[in-house]
Enzyme design. Structure first.
Site, mmCIF file in Angstrom:
data_model
loop_
_atom_site.group_PDB
_atom_site.id
_atom_site.type_symbol
_atom_site.label_atom_id
_atom_site.label_comp_id
_atom_site.label_asym_id
_atom_site.label_seq_id
_atom_site.Cartn_x
_atom_site.Cartn_y
_atom_site.Cartn_z
ATOM 1 N N CYS A 2 -4.613 0.833 -2.695
ATOM 2 C CA CYS A 2 -5.103 1.307 -3.411
ATOM 3 C C CYS A 2 -6.578 0.971 -3.047
ATOM 4 C CB CYS A 2 -4.387 0.374 -4.220
ATOM 5 S SG CYS A 2 -3.188 0.525 -4.341
ATOM 6 N N ARG A 27 -9.551 5.081 1.918
ATOM 7 C CA ARG A 27 -9.014 3.801 2.228
ATOM 8 C C ARG A 27 -7.195 4.097 2.042
ATOM 9 N NH1 ARG A 27 -11.966 -0.588 0.046
ATOM 10 N NH2 ARG A 27 -10.065 -2.250 -0.388
ATOM 11 N N TRP A 75 -1.269 3.133 -3.741
ATOM 12 C CA TRP A 75 -0.456 3.244 -1.877
ATOM 13 C C TRP A 75 0.519 2.808 -2.433
ATOM 14 C CZ3 TRP A 75 1.581 -0.088 1.713
ATOM 15 C CH2 TRP A 75 1.383 0.797 2.382
ATOM 16 N N ASN A 101 -4.740 -3.500 -8.307
ATOM 17 C CA ASN A 101 -4.504 -3.484 -6.388
ATOM 18 C C ASN A 101 -3.210 -4.691 -6.416
ATOM 19 O OD1 ASN A 101 -5.768 -1.404 -6.794
ATOM 20 N ND2 ASN A 101 -7.938 -2.793 -5.470
ATOM 21 N N GLY A 102 -2.867 -5.137 -5.453
ATOM 22 C CA GLY A 102 -2.663 -5.864 -5.383
ATOM 23 C C GLY A 102 -0.811 -5.538 -5.416
ATOM 24 N N GLU A 478 -5.092 -0.117 22.295
ATOM 25 C CA GLU A 478 -5.861 0.659 21.009
ATOM 26 C C GLU A 478 -5.609 1.845 21.686
ATOM 27 O OE1 GLU A 478 -6.975 0.237 19.409
ATOM 28 O OE2 GLU A 478 -8.258 1.119 18.494
ATOM 29 N N LYS A 482 -4.603 4.939 18.900
ATOM 30 C CA LYS A 482 -5.123 6.020 18.352
ATOM 31 C C LYS A 482 -4.425 7.210 18.081
ATOM 32 C CE LYS A 482 -7.274 4.148 16.716
ATOM 33 N NZ LYS A 482 -7.477 2.878 16.501
ATOM 34 N N GLU A 485 -0.919 6.912 15.575
ATOM 35 C CA GLU A 485 -1.400 6.947 13.949
ATOM 36 C C GLU A 485 -1.902 8.230 13.667
ATOM 37 O OE1 GLU A 485 -4.391 4.145 12.640
ATOM 38 O OE2 GLU A 485 -5.872 3.933 15.169
ATOM 39 N N HIS A 501 9.683 -2.157 34.888
ATOM 40 C CA HIS A 501 10.942 -2.779 34.296
ATOM 41 C C HIS A 501 11.574 -2.411 32.949
ATOM 42 C CE1 HIS A 501 9.690 -5.932 36.892
ATOM 43 N NE2 HIS A 501 8.712 -5.953 37.151
ATOM 44 N N LYS A 596 -6.856 2.172 4.869
ATOM 45 C CA LYS A 596 -7.704 1.749 6.086
ATOM 46 C C LYS A 596 -8.234 -0.007 5.983
ATOM 47 C CE LYS A 596 -11.722 1.619 8.082
ATOM 48 N NZ LYS A 596 -11.355 2.291 9.718
HETATM 49 C C1 F6R Z 1 -6.101 1.266 12.978
HETATM 50 C C2 F6R Z 1 -6.785 0.751 11.904
HETATM 51 C C3 F6R Z 1 -5.736 -0.937 12.310
HETATM 52 C C4 F6R Z 1 -6.906 -1.727 11.287
HETATM 53 C C5 F6R Z 1 -6.119 -3.642 11.605
HETATM 54 C C6 F6R Z 1 -6.531 -4.145 10.585
HETATM 55 O O1 F6R Z 1 -6.752 2.414 13.369
HETATM 56 O O2 F6R Z 1 -7.778 0.870 11.998
HETATM 57 O O3 F6R Z 1 -4.973 -1.499 12.812
HETATM 58 O O4 F6R Z 1 -7.599 -2.697 12.228
HETATM 59 O O5 F6R Z 1 -5.550 -2.978 9.875
HETATM 60 O O6 F6R Z 1 -7.675 -4.052 9.724
HETATM 61 P P1 F6R Z 1 -9.214 -5.596 9.909
HETATM 62 O O7 F6R Z 1 -9.850 -4.431 10.978
HETATM 63 O O8 F6R Z 1 -10.412 -4.450 8.746
HETATM 64 O O9 F6R Z 1 -8.758 -6.550 9.422
#
Ligand code: F6R
Length: 601
Positions: A2, A27, A75, A101-102, A478, A482, A485, A501, A596
Site C-alpha cells: 500500500c 510498489r 494491496w 498502510n499496515g 535467484e 526472477k 515471479e 534425489h 515492491k
Molecule cells: C524479488 C524481490 C523480493 C525482495 C524481498 C525483500 O525480486 O524483490 O524477493 O528481495 O521482498 O525485499 P527487501 O530487499 O526490500 O528487503
C-alpha cells in the site's frame, strides 16, 4: 504494498495526488482511491479497482476541485479487491476520511466492542479505525486530533500503521501518525505533503521531516506541528533528500526492469569508488563496524527473497576471506523460530527497501537481546537502516521494478567489500570490481542473445529449472525466482547434485533446464548432471565461462575472478526472465500479487 500520499496546498491538488499514486505503482497494488476537499464547495471521494489510470479515468468529467486531499494505493490484506475495500475509507456520516498502510491486529475485537450498530461498508480494518474516530469525536465531543489519538491508543501493540486522516469540517488539515510503517512529511512553498515513499512527491519537494513511531503530526499548507508519544509538541528539522526525480523515471526504457539491469555496471563502479580510496584502501566503512565484526565468532545474515539469495553468495566471502563462520537465514523463519546462537553473534540485515516487515521483526528481537547489528540497504533513512547499530548503503539508486536486479548485485559487491575489509581476499578488489563492471557491460550489450534464448527455450513452457553447484547453486535460486515471479513459468533453482534425489522425476521431454557453469572444481560434475537431464528429454541451456564452455553451450560468459562470477552470471538470468515475460505479453515491472516493499508480515 500500500502507498499513501496527501497534499495540502495553495493550489489544486488532484493532479499531484494522481501523479503521486502513479509513482507508487511500482510498489504493487490492486486498487486505488482519492479524497479531495474543496471547502464550502464540497468534497469528492473516488475509488477504483485496477490501475491508477482507471482511477484517473473515473475522476475525469467530475470537475474535481480542491486544495487538500489524500490518496492511496491498496494491496489487499483484509477483504478482497473491491471498490468498497479500497481507501480512503469514510466514516458513516462522511465526516472523516482515512488512508492506512499496515495491519490492525485487533480490529475484530474493536469492531465488536465499540461499533455495535454501526453499519460497515467494507471488510477492512481501516474502516473500523475511521468509524472509531467518528464515534469518539461525536460521543465524547473530542477534536479530530484527540479522537484520532484515542483510536490509536486502542490498537494492539503488534499493529503496524501509517495513517493519514482528513476531517471534512476542517479542510486543509491532515492528521498523520505511524508505527512500524514508513511515513514522511514533505515541506515546500507550494504546501506540505505526507507520503509513505519520498519518490512519490519529489516533484513537490526534496525536504522531508521523518515521522517516528507513536508520534502524531498535524499538517497544514504552511505549518507542520509534531507531537511526541507523550503528546508534547516537538521540533524536528527536515532533511534534504538528494535524489534526482529523473532517476525515478523510465527515460527511454520500455520497462524499469530493463533500465535497472542496464545500470548494474555503473552501480558496481560507483560502489568500488565509494568504498575504496585512490590507494585502494577501504573507506566509508566505520571502523566500529569492522571491529564489531572482527570480535564476532559468527555472522548471521538475515533477509528475504532476493536479498536472502544475495546473502547466500556473501556467506562465501565472509567465510573464505574474513574467516568468520556465517549463517544465512530467511527473516520470516528466523523471527519466530530463532536458532541457537553462538557466544558472540553479529547480525547483518540485507534489504533493498529497508522496510521489509519480516526483517524488521528480527531486527527488533535481536536489538532487544543486545547483539550488534548492521543493515546493508539501498534506501538509507529506512526503518532497517535507522534501527540497526550500523548501516551501509548499496548506492544502487531507486529500484522501481518489482523484480530486484541491481540491488542484488550491489548487495553481493558490498558483502565482498566488507569481507575484504575484515580479512584478506588476496585480491586487488577495487580492480577486480572494475573488471566486473566492464564485463557486466559486455553482457548487457549482448541482450538480444537472451531474447533469442528466452523465446526458443521458454515459449509455451509451464515449468523450468536452473541448476548449478556451489556459488552457481546460490545464483540458481535467484535466477529461478526472477523467471518465475515475472513470467509465471514455474521455475526451481536447484543444487545440481540434488536433482537425482527426487526432483529429476519432473523432467519431461522439452523441459528447459538452464545450467550455470562458472566454478571449475565442480564443472565436471555439473556436466554429468546436464547429461543426466538431457538423457531424460530436457532441453539443456548451458551458460558457462569461456574456460569451462563446450561446443553447443548457449552463452559464453566473460571471465572475472571465480568468486565474483555471481555478479556476472545473474545478468543472463535477469534478461532471460525479462524477455520471457515480454514474450508472454505480461507486465514486466508489475507482476500480479506482488509488492515492491513487503511491509506486512
Ligand atoms: C524479488 C524481490 C523480493 C525482495 C524481498 C525483500 O525480486 O524483490 O524477493 O528481495 O521482498 O525485499 P527487501 O530487499 O526490500 O528487503
Amino acid at each position: 504494498m500500500c502507498g499513501i500520499v496527501g497534499f495540502t496546498s495553495f493550489n489544486q491538488v488532484l493532479p499531484t495526488l494522481l501523479k503521486g499514486l502513479e509513482k507508487l505503482e511500482y510498489r504493487g497494488y490492486d486498487s486505488a482511491g482519492v479524497y479531495v476537499n474543496d471547502g464550502d464547495q464540497g468534497d469528492y471521494l473516488v475509488k477504483e479497482t485496477g490501475r491508477v489510470a482507471d482511477l484517473e479515468r473515473a475522476t475525469e468529467n467530475k470537475n474535481i476541485k480542491g486544495t487538500s486531499g489524500i490518496a492511496h494505493t491498496r494491496w489487499a490484506t483484509h477483504g478482497g479487491v473491491s471498490v468498497e475495500n479500497a481507501h480512503p475509507h469514510a466514516s458513516e456520516d462522511g465526516r472523516f476520511y482515512l488512508a492506512h498502510n499496515g495491519v490492525i491486529e485487533n480490529y475484530d475485537e474493536l469492531r465488536d466492542t465499540y461499533l455495535q450498530g454501526v453499519k460497515l461498508h467494507s471488510q477492512t480494518d481501516t474502516e473500523v479505525a475511521v468509524q472509531l474516530i467518528d464515534k469518539f469525536a461525536k460521543e465524547e465531543n473530542l477534536s479530530a486530533v484527540d479522537a484520532f489519538k484515542k483510536m490509536i491508543a486502542l490498537l494492539d501493540g503488534n499493529s503496524a500503521y501509517a495513517f493519514l486522516l482528513m476531517d471534512r469540517q476542517e479542510p486543509g488539515i491532515m492528521y498523520t501518525a505511524k508505527k512500524k510503517s514508513p511515513l514522511l512529511i514533505g515541506v515546500s512553498d507550494q504546501g506540505n505533503v505526507v507520503t509513505s515513499d519520498a519518490a512519490a512527491m519529489l516533484d513537490i519537494t526534496h525536504d522531508f521531516i521523518e515521522l517516528m513511531d507513536d508520534e502524531v503530526a498535524i499538517v497544514e499548507k504552511d505549518k507542520v506541528t509534531l507531537f511526541n508519544a507523550q503528546g508534547e509538541p516537538i521540533t524536528r528539522l527536515p532533511f534534504h533528500l538528494d535524489i534526482d526525480a529523473a532517476e525515478t523515471d523510465k527515460g527511454v526504457y520500455p520497462y524499469y526492469m530493463l533500465k535497472e539491469v542496464d545500470e548494474q555496471a555503473i552501480v558496481t563502479r560507483t560502489l568500488s569508488q565509494y568504498y575504496f580510496d585512490d590507494e585502494n584502501n577501504i573507506q566509508n566503512i566505520d571502523a566500529n563496524i569492522i571491529d564489531a565484526m572482527k570480535a564476532a565468532d559468527r555472522l548471521y545474515i538475515v533477509a528475504a527473497g532476493t536479498s536472502y539469495h544475495a546473502g547466500l553468495v556473501g556467506k562465501r566471502y565472509f567465510e573464505q576471506w574474513a574467516r568468520i563462520p556465517t549463517e544465512v537465514h530467511i527473516s520470516s523463519e528466523f523471527a519466530y523460530d530463532q536458532p541457537m546462537l553462538s557466544q558472540k553473534p553479529f547480525f547483518i540485515f540485507l534489504s533493498q527497501s529497508g522496510e521489509t516487515a519480516d526483517s524488521r521483526e528480527v531486527l527488533d528481537n535481536i536489538t532487544k537481546q543486545g547483539y550488534p547489528t548492521l543493515t546493508i540497504a539501498n534506501v538509507m533513512n529506512s526503518t532497517l537502516t535507522r534501527e540497526a547499530d550500523f548501516a551501509l548503503p548499496l548506492l544502487a539508486g531507486p529500484e522501481i521494478a518489482v523484480a530486484s536486479t541491481k540491488a542484488y548485485t550491489a548487495q553481493i559487491s558490498v558483502e565482498a567489500i566488507l569481507a575484504h575489509a575484515i580479512g584478506h581476499s588476496g585480491l586487488n578488489l577495487k580492480l577486480e570490481l572494475a573488471k566486473v563492471a566492464v564485463e557486466m557491460q559486455v553482457i548487457i550489450d549482448q541482450k538480444e542473445d537472451f531474447k533469442a534464448i528466452a523465446e526458443s527455450a521458454l515459449s509455451g513452457q509451464r515449468s523450468a529449472f536452473y541448476i548449478g553447484r556451489g556459488l552457481d547453486a546460490a545464483v540458481a535460486v535467484e535466477a529461478a525466482l526472477k523467471l518465475k515471479e515475472i513470467s509465471y513459468v514455474q521455475t526451481e533453482g536447484f543444487a545440481a547434485g540434488e536433482l537425482k534425489h527426487g526432483t529429476i522425476s519432473l523432467i519431461e521431454e522439452g523441459t528447459p533446464v538452464f545450467a550455470l557453469l562458472t566454478q571449475a572444481k565442480t564443472a565436471g560434475l555439473v556436466r554429468g548432471e546436464i547429461a543426466q537431464v538431457a538423457a531424460r528429454g530436457a532441453n539443456t541451456i548451458v551458460i558457462a565461462t569461456k574456460e569451462l564452455a563446450k561446443t553447443g553451450d548457449a552463452y559464453i560468459l566473460p571471465e572475472v575472478n571465480e568468486l565474483l562470477m555471481p555478479l556476472l552470471e545473474v545478468i543472463p538470468a535477469q534478461l532471460i526472465a525479462y524477455y520471457a515475460t515480454l514474450d508472454r505479453g505480461l507486465d514486466v515491472d508489475r507482476p500480479r500479487n506482488l509488492a515492491k516493499s513487503v511491509t506486512v508480515q
